[in-house]
Design a protein around this motif. Structure first.
Motif, PDB file in Angstrom:
ATOM      1  N   GLY A 300       0.860  -1.157  -0.201  1.00 37.39           N
ATOM      2  CA  GLY A 300       0.345  -0.381   0.341  1.00 37.39           C
ATOM      3  C   GLY A 300       0.706   1.700  -0.013  1.00 37.39           C
ATOM      4  O   GLY A 300       0.903   2.442   0.658  1.00 37.39           O
ATOM      5  N   ALA A 301       2.035   1.322  -0.157  1.00 42.65           N
ATOM      6  CA  ALA A 301       3.089   2.587  -0.593  1.00 42.65           C
ATOM      7  C   ALA A 301       2.675   3.301  -1.307  1.00 42.65           C
ATOM      8  O   ALA A 301       2.481   2.235  -2.916  1.00 42.65           O
ATOM      9  N   PRO A 302       3.035   4.305  -1.825  1.00 40.68           N
ATOM     10  CA  PRO A 302       2.808   5.470  -2.660  1.00 40.68           C
ATOM     11  C   PRO A 302       4.061   4.503  -3.767  1.00 40.68           C
ATOM     12  O   PRO A 302       5.157   4.246  -3.102  1.00 40.68           O
ATOM     13  N   ARG A 303       3.742   5.019  -5.236  1.00 42.53           N
ATOM     14  CA  ARG A 303       4.734   3.902  -5.933  1.00 42.53           C
ATOM     15  C   ARG A 303       4.616   5.596  -7.137  1.00 42.53           C
ATOM     16  O   ARG A 303       5.397   5.346  -8.347  1.00 42.53           O
ATOM     17  N   ALA A 304       4.421   7.186  -7.214  1.00 48.32           N
ATOM     18  CA  ALA A 304       4.150   8.013  -7.858  1.00 48.32           C
ATOM     19  C   ALA A 304       4.562   8.904  -7.227  1.00 48.32           C
ATOM     20  O   ALA A 304       4.305   9.578  -6.347  1.00 48.32           O
ATOM     21  N   LEU A 305       5.453  10.048  -8.106  1.00 47.76           N
ATOM     22  CA  LEU A 305       6.045  11.226  -7.776  1.00 47.76           C
ATOM     23  C   LEU A 305       4.849  12.287  -7.619  1.00 47.76           C
ATOM     24  O   LEU A 305       4.638  12.939  -6.629  1.00 47.76           O
ATOM     25  N   ARG A 306       4.086  12.077  -8.717  1.00 44.58           N
ATOM     26  CA  ARG A 306       2.686  13.113  -8.376  1.00 44.58           C
ATOM     27  C   ARG A 306       1.553  13.134  -7.414  1.00 44.58           C
ATOM     28  O   ARG A 306       1.177  13.906  -6.675  1.00 44.58           O
ATOM     29  N   ASP A 307       1.927  11.651  -7.237  1.00 41.20           N
ATOM     30  CA  ASP A 307       1.091  11.502  -6.158  1.00 41.20           C
ATOM     31  C   ASP A 307       1.674  12.495  -4.202  1.00 41.20           C
ATOM     32  O   ASP A 307       0.985  11.970  -3.398  1.00 41.20           O
ATOM     33  N   GLU A 312       4.481  18.279 -13.174  1.00 44.56           N
ATOM     34  CA  GLU A 312       5.536  17.322 -13.873  1.00 44.56           C
ATOM     35  C   GLU A 312       5.831  18.275 -14.223  1.00 44.56           C
ATOM     36  O   GLU A 312       7.313  17.937 -14.846  1.00 44.56           O
ATOM     37  N   SER A 313       6.090  20.175 -13.847  1.00 45.96           N
ATOM     38  CA  SER A 313       6.780  20.516 -14.535  1.00 45.96           C
ATOM     39  C   SER A 313       8.140  20.450 -14.057  1.00 45.96           C
ATOM     40  O   SER A 313       9.063  21.323 -14.368  1.00 45.96           O
ATOM     41  N   GLY A 314       8.079  20.482 -12.617  1.00 45.18           N
ATOM     42  CA  GLY A 314       9.599  20.064 -12.189  1.00 45.18           C
ATOM     43  C   GLY A 314      10.116  18.901 -13.054  1.00 45.18           C
ATOM     44  O   GLY A 314      11.387  19.250 -12.146  1.00 45.18           O
ATOM     45  N   ILE A 315       9.978  17.846 -12.805  1.00 38.10           N
ATOM     46  CA  ILE A 315      10.765  17.209 -13.847  1.00 38.10           C
ATOM     47  C   ILE A 315      12.458  17.887 -14.354  1.00 38.10           C
ATOM     48  O   ILE A 315      13.737  17.258 -14.252  1.00 38.10           O
ATOM     49  N   ASP A 334      23.813  10.509 -16.755  1.00 39.32           N
ATOM     50  CA  ASP A 334      23.615  12.165 -17.993  1.00 39.32           C
ATOM     51  C   ASP A 334      22.417  12.486 -17.568  1.00 39.32           C
ATOM     52  O   ASP A 334      20.765  11.864 -16.914  1.00 39.32           O
ATOM     53  N   ARG A 335      21.676  13.697 -17.898  1.00 44.70           N
ATOM     54  CA  ARG A 335      20.155  14.535 -17.415  1.00 44.70           C
ATOM     55  C   ARG A 335      19.332  13.950 -18.411  1.00 44.70           C
ATOM     56  O   ARG A 335      18.124  14.031 -17.554  1.00 44.70           O
ATOM     57  N   SER A 336      18.816  13.257 -19.853  1.00 47.54           N
ATOM     58  CA  SER A 336      18.715  12.898 -20.384  1.00 47.54           C
ATOM     59  C   SER A 336      18.346  11.690 -19.491  1.00 47.54           C
ATOM     60  O   SER A 336      16.852  11.103 -19.596  1.00 47.54           O
ATOM     61  N   ALA A 337      18.650  11.051 -18.846  1.00 48.63           N
ATOM     62  CA  ALA A 337      18.478   9.314 -18.392  1.00 48.63           C
ATOM     63  C   ALA A 337      17.759   9.730 -17.316  1.00 48.63           C
ATOM     64  O   ALA A 337      16.901   9.078 -16.403  1.00 48.63           O
ATOM     65  N   VAL A 338      17.984  10.781 -17.200  1.00 49.54           N
ATOM     66  CA  VAL A 338      17.449  11.090 -15.102  1.00 49.54           C
ATOM     67  C   VAL A 338      16.118  11.916 -15.240  1.00 49.54           C
ATOM     68  O   VAL A 338      15.730  11.400 -14.988  1.00 49.54           O
ATOM     69  N   ARG A 339      15.950  12.562 -16.746  1.00 49.16           N
ATOM     70  CA  ARG A 339      14.741  12.814 -16.884  1.00 49.16           C
ATOM     71  C   ARG A 339      13.816  12.027 -17.378  1.00 49.16           C
ATOM     72  O   ARG A 339      12.820  11.612 -17.483  1.00 49.16           O
ATOM     73  N   ALA A 340      14.317  11.032 -18.339  1.00 46.06           N
ATOM     74  CA  ALA A 340      13.678   9.386 -18.215  1.00 46.06           C
ATOM     75  C   ALA A 340      13.401   8.739 -17.247  1.00 46.06           C
ATOM     76  O   ALA A 340      11.858   7.705 -17.542  1.00 46.06           O
ATOM     77  N   PHE A 341      14.244   8.612 -16.284  1.00 45.32           N
ATOM     78  CA  PHE A 341      13.473   7.270 -15.056  1.00 45.32           C
ATOM     79  C   PHE A 341      12.705   8.833 -13.958  1.00 45.32           C
ATOM     80  O   PHE A 341      11.621   7.770 -13.481  1.00 45.32           O
ATOM     81  N   LEU A 342      12.837   9.556 -13.983  1.00 50.27           N
ATOM     82  CA  LEU A 342      11.758  10.779 -13.512  1.00 50.27           C
ATOM     83  C   LEU A 342      10.630  10.790 -13.554  1.00 50.27           C
ATOM     84  O   LEU A 342       9.495  10.579 -13.099  1.00 50.27           O
ATOM     85  N   ARG A 344       9.302   8.290 -15.639  1.00 47.31           N
ATOM     86  CA  ARG A 344       8.488   7.285 -15.358  1.00 47.31           C
ATOM     87  C   ARG A 344       8.101   7.339 -13.453  1.00 47.31           C
ATOM     88  O   ARG A 344       6.906   6.743 -13.185  1.00 47.31           O
ATOM     89  N   ALA A 345       8.784   7.663 -12.893  1.00 48.54           N
ATOM     90  CA  ALA A 345       8.641   7.953 -11.274  1.00 48.54           C
ATOM     91  C   ALA A 345       7.643   8.758 -10.825  1.00 48.54           C
ATOM     92  O   ALA A 345       6.565   8.690 -10.004  1.00 48.54           O
ATOM     93  N   TRP A 346       7.571   9.575 -11.664  1.00 49.83           N
ATOM     94  CA  TRP A 346       6.752  11.014 -12.087  1.00 49.83           C
ATOM     95  C   TRP A 346       4.727   9.571 -11.745  1.00 49.83           C
ATOM     96  O   TRP A 346       3.956  10.705 -11.818  1.00 49.83           O
ATOM     97  N   ALA A 347       4.439   9.372 -12.902  1.00 48.46           N
ATOM     98  CA  ALA A 347       3.546   8.897 -13.372  1.00 48.46           C
ATOM     99  C   ALA A 347       3.309   7.379 -12.612  1.00 48.46           C
ATOM    100  O   ALA A 347       1.759   7.476 -12.903  1.00 48.46           O
TER     101      ALA A 347
END
Length: 351
Positions: A300-307, A312-315, A334-342, A344-347
């Motif tokens: 029952g733990a959270p799994r999305a940063l948006r929650d 989303e604009s902060g990614i 690198d920045r693109s890699a971080v943006r990509a997994f963030l 997914r984590a946000w969503a």
């Protein structure tokens, strides 16, 4: 032949049930006579109980600890410590309170004792993270380590199950990063693996039976090990990401660790095969990232940063902050890699 450097801890640890009753004895052993008790606004009653135990040695309470250790709160606490003539601080609570104690120690030299009530593990690390102007910075200072840590399993038995879960996964993050740390050593590897085993078996039991004394003891034991191994080796990408998100967006600390960890494990997996193998022993499955993601969902733990309140604009901003003055990591970042997994984590998507 193995080559390594091991940094031993200087902290005395008292572990058991009902051990808080030993606090006056431990304070006396340090030669302290005026103890300022620290807590969050929600833990005033627990702090009052400790003041009762301390009796004349209690110099009062500062109940202003908040997440991410804002510098302005620390300044207020330092001033209060001077006003009451404190010669030491005793942190009652989780990472927020213990972080405040470290910040006070860094500025005043006052020794700190800690009575953890969560599984955060901060009490066993020399890591001080502070927030100012929306930026969280971290330092390793051996001088901020608590002199004595008293673990009392009784105090964790009323910790709500949802809080216990995210706090426990926060502790697992410490162990995971110790497994692939740049300056890993055999002792840290053993502690990290044992910590993951203890937390993986205890957290599901706590969700089913929050008052289970054995499960609570197992989880607190795992948290102690996790904090200890993180205190002896360095951090990597996961902690950098969580510090950025906490400082920039005010996200809750343990919940942020819980959401981010599976995604960083997935990112680092190709460059940390041995670490992944050890994680899989604790969390069986096809791959450790999805095993942890699934465990968080079952508990029952959270799994999305948006929650958690991250826009989303902060990614994009977060990705830039992560790669700026970044930590060592087993896989280049690198920045693109971080943006990509963030993203997914946000969503809340699978790693």
């Amino acid at each position: 032949m193995k080559e390594f450097v091991h940094r031993g801890q200087i902290t005395k640890v008292v572990f058991g049930s009902g051990t808080r009753r030993r606090i006056p004895e431990e304070v006396d052993a340090l030669g302290c006579r005026r103890v300022l008790v620290l807590c969050t606004p929600d833990q005033v009653d627990q702090a009052a109980g400790i003041c009762d135990l301390l009796g004349a040695a209690a110099a009062g309470t500062f109940a202003g600890a908040v997440p991410h250790t804002p510098v302005e709160v620390t300044q207020e606490a330092v001033a209060h410590a001077g006003t009451v003539g404190a010669d030491s601080v005793l942190s009652v609570g989780g990472g927020s309170t213990i972080g405040l104690g470290k910040a006070i120690t860094a500025r005043t030299g006052l020794p700190q004792l800690a009575l953890p009530t969560t599984y955060a593990g901060s009490e066993m690390t020399p890591i001080l993270g502070e927030t100012e102007g929306g930026i969280k910075t971290t330092r390793r200072l051996a001088t901020v380590l608590p002199r004595t840590v008293v673990y009392d399993v009784e105090l964790t038995r009323t910790l709500p199950a949802p809080v216990s879960v995210v706090s426990g996964i926060n502790a697992m993050a410490h162990a995971v990063e110790a497994l692939y740390a740049q300056d890993q050593d055999p002792v840290a590897l053993l502690m990290a693996g044992e910590s993951l085993d203890a937390l993986a078996r205890s957290l599901p039991l706590i969700v089913r039976r929050p008052d289970d004394a054995e499960a609570r003891a197992d989880a607190l034991y795992g948290a102690w090990l996790a904090g200890t191994c993180l205190g002896t080796v360095g951090m990597a990408l996961h902690h950098k990401v969580c510090h950025v998100l906490g400082g920039a967006f005010g996200l809750p600390h343990a919940e942020t660790h819980t959401v981010v960890l599976p995604h960083v494990i997935a990112y680092n997996a190709p460059a940390a095969r041995e670490a992944m193998s050890r994680i899989t022993r604790a969390l069986p499955g096809d791959d450790p990232a999805n095993a942890l993601f699934d465990l968080a969902g079952r508990l029952g733990a959270p799994r999305a940063l948006r929650d958690l309140g991250m826009p989303e604009s902060g990614i994009e901003r977060a990705a830039g902050l992560v790669v700026r003055d970044g930590y060592w990591n087993p896989r280049p970042v690198d920045r693109s890699a971080v943006r990509a997994f963030l993203t997914r984590a946000w969503a809340g998507e699978t790693p």
